[in-house]
Design a protein around this motif. Sequence first.
Motif: not given
Length: 267
Positions: A35, A102, A104, A151, A153, A195-196, A242-243
């Motif tokens: 990412a 993010v 992550g 975002v 994860v 949420c991804v 995500i991007c």
Amino acid sequence: MEGKKKMCDEMGEYVNYDDKVVIVTGASSGIGADAARYFAKFGAKLALVGRNEERLMAVARDCEEFKNNTPVCFLLDLTKEGSCESVISKTVEVYGKINVLVNGAGVSGMSSVFDKSIEIFDDIMAINLRVPFHMTQLAVPYLLKTKGNIVNVAYSMTTRFRPGFLVYNMAKIALESFAKQAAPELMLEGVRINCVSPGITRTNILSGMNVEHSSYSWLFDNVESHLPCGKVLEPSEVAAYICLVASDIFPHMNGTRLVIDGAASLV
């Protein structure tokens, strides 16, 4: 590598992070590392957080090559007191703002209701849920100014029973719920949170389960035979997603659980 370049070129027609500041936690490996590379490719100014110095510096060098923009790196454990505050304050000190967060960073670990200690629960919840929540709390005042977004994860397979993943699944379900519950509050101020949720991805998360690195390939290959698409996800595919989610392409995407798993969670 050719496939990744093609994806970058295609996304580049729509995605632009020039003059935007992006914080990526868990950036020293896996999804977070890729990412970071994607964000750098599209012009972002980066603050990268990780716990492995060698890998984090390698990711930072990769990012710098794209547009000669050196990331700010934080080698620390976000579960330690004051660490989250340090990341936010230093990022703002260097760049003056935050556009994207993010979340992550994460870790897995074997857990069960039959565990004799609460420590495993606390450790898994700390990095997978408490840290993203606290990082979001701290970043929100700056995201309000930039109308930015968050975002998280998560994980797509939380609805399916997997022996040994009790607390991990609980944490990821809660992370998705956090995004859904926070979205209406943040939306009023022009900030999004999503949420991804990827399926099984070829990362080093197995290290948290005391699996030897030499066994990773064998385990992932074995898992692939049970997946509908016959293939474990690569971190770069999730990173590209995500991007896209964090970009300005979808201004009304908010409070959403965005699954990418080749239909693995449906069978």
